[in-house]
Design an enzyme around this catalytic site. Structure first.
Site, PDB file in Angstrom:
ATOM      1  N   LYS A 104       0.820  -1.224   0.000  1.00  0.00           N
ATOM      2  CA  LYS A 104       0.000   0.000   0.000  1.00  0.00           C
ATOM      3  C   LYS A 104       0.844   1.260   0.000  1.00  0.00           C
ATOM      4  CE  LYS A 104       0.493  -1.820   4.172  1.00  0.00           C
ATOM      5  NZ  LYS A 104      -0.064  -2.699   5.143  1.00  0.00           N
ATOM      6  N   GLY A 133      -6.540  -6.161   3.999  1.00  0.00           N
ATOM      7  CA  GLY A 133      -6.290  -7.606   4.105  1.00  0.00           C
ATOM      8  C   GLY A 133      -7.209  -8.439   3.245  1.00  0.00           C
ATOM      9  N   GLY A 185       1.876 -10.684  13.837  1.00  0.00           N
ATOM     10  CA  GLY A 185       2.110 -10.403  12.410  1.00  0.00           C
ATOM     11  C   GLY A 185       1.151  -9.378  11.829  1.00  0.00           C
ATOM     12  N   LYS A 203      -3.854   3.535   2.776  1.00  0.00           N
ATOM     13  CA  LYS A 203      -4.980   2.746   2.242  1.00  0.00           C
ATOM     14  C   LYS A 203      -6.106   3.670   1.774  1.00  0.00           C
ATOM     15  CE  LYS A 203      -3.761  -1.139   5.149  1.00  0.00           C
ATOM     16  NZ  LYS A 203      -3.822  -1.618   6.535  1.00  0.00           N
TER      17      LYS A 203
END
Ligand code: HSE
Length: 369
Positions: A104, A133, A185, A203
């Site tokens: 992104k 995601g 993560g 984003k």
């Protein structure tokens, strides 16, 4: 089966290793779905010795040689950042490779130029994983709503901030919640990009490019993050019937990323842990909302692999299904949250009101009628 497509993977961190494992373990299913055979030709990494749960014989430190390998048709970029990754994506597009990227930062700052390059070279450029995601918001904007006019976008676009705020609601300290998001993560390599609102602004810039056809890049969007939010603020918001959420929102003329008080009954307040919510206001389709996992290796790999299947189809049929329309220059963006009301008990935070997304539509509709 039509042909064998050569794939190069760049990067094997949280997302890259999830993608590599699935490309190897689920090859039969992916080949059946795409009708195309493929071969993973190599994985470019900085440190070949680091264990990553993937066949180490695929590792190479020479990313450029891998991109230039004439047997490579599709390059998957999972390195992140703008410098090295930007050079690699540009090189791959120059060479006419199809590119799938989860990056992104790159799209939000160089997206208009890269999309134009892909168009000129006839290369595919796909980036579903770059925003939210597993949530298919890029496809929704580029394909499903391509015949409509989009007037506003808003939502929770950063999983790490949402995970931290949710954990603090349950009593965790900020530092502990951030460490947990990193361990799971969700966070960027430099987590200040998450907690300072930069990742959400990236984003939002990308979604604005797609939704509005405007060449918006991140520095045009005023963004603040969650570092100053205290557990006391969260508890006080709770007593008053609100949750604090990092909200990103835009119309064609205004945009913002900031912590906002959201009523507990509002869909933005329903995002828990690393979840994201995206609301799109379209002229004809009305308001659409998507909710799902916004961060993490598996969720992001799901979006990357969806783009891989689309790329395999396109390569096998010698066409590229993604048409990158030229973006129009963007005018100055106003700060979207400036007019939101504030509560005397928590004056630091604007109080969310859905009508800030709807006002521009009705004004324009009134002008047309
Ligand atoms: N660091 C990002 C987030 C990863 O927390 O949302 C997904 O883009």
């Amino acid at each position: 089966m039509l042909c064998t497509v050569g794939i190069a993977l760049l990067g094997c961190g949280t997302v890259g290793s999830s993608v590599a494992q699935r490309l190897i373990a689920e090859r039969d299913a992916i080949e059946r779905r795409s009708g195309v055979r493929y071969e993973l030709r190599g994985i470019a990494v900085r440190n070949e010795g680091k264990p990553r749960g993937v066949d180490a014989s695929l590792f190479t430190r020479n990313a450029l040689a891998l991109i230039d390998d004439p047997r490579v048709d599709l390059v998957i970029e999972c390195i992140g950042g703008t410098h090295e990754a930007g050079d690699f994506v540009e090189r791959a597009l120059e060479r006419g490779r199809h590119v799938v990227t989860a990056n992104k930062d790159l799209l939000a700052t160089h997206g208009p130029r890269l999309r134009a390059l892909a168009q000129v070279r006839g290369s595919g450029l796909r980036y579903e994983a770059a925003a939210c995601g597993a949530i298919p918001v890029v496809r929704m904007l580029e394909e499903s709503l391509a015949g409509d006019r989009i007037d506003a976008i808003a939502g929770i676009l950063n999983g790490t901030c949402n995970a931290i705020l949710s954990a603090m609601e349950n009593g965790a300290e900020y530092d502990e919640a951030l460490r947990d998001a990193q361990a799971r993560g969700f966070a960027e390599a430099d987590p200040s990009h998450d907690v300072e609102g930069i990742d959400a602004a990236h984003k939002l810039a990308l979604l604005m490019q797609l939704a509005f056809g405007l060449a918006i890049i991140t520095p045009r969007i005023g963004a603040s993050g969650i570092t100053g939010i205290t557990k006391r603020d969260i508890a006080r918001a709770h007593m008053l019937g609100y949750r604090i959420r990092l909200v990103a929102a835009a119309t064609r003329r205004a945009a913002a990323v900031a912590p906002v008080l959201v009523p507990q009954s509002h869909p933005f307040a329903d995002a828990r842990g690393p979840e994201n919510v995206v609301r799109v206001v379209a002229r004809d389709a009305g308001t659409l909302a998507l909710h799902g996992h916004g961060a993490g290796g598996a969720a992001t790999a799901s979006a990357v692999l969806g783009d891989v299947v689309s790329s395999l189809h396109a390569i096998a049929s010698h066409r590229d299904v993604v048409a990158h329309l030229p973006l129009e220059p963007a005018l100055e963006l106003a700060p979207l949250f400036a007019d939101l009301p504030r509560l005397p008990e928590l004056p630091r935070y604007p109080r969310w009101d859905d009508s800030i997304l709807e006002a521009p539509v009705s004004l324009e509709q009134r002008a047309l009628s």
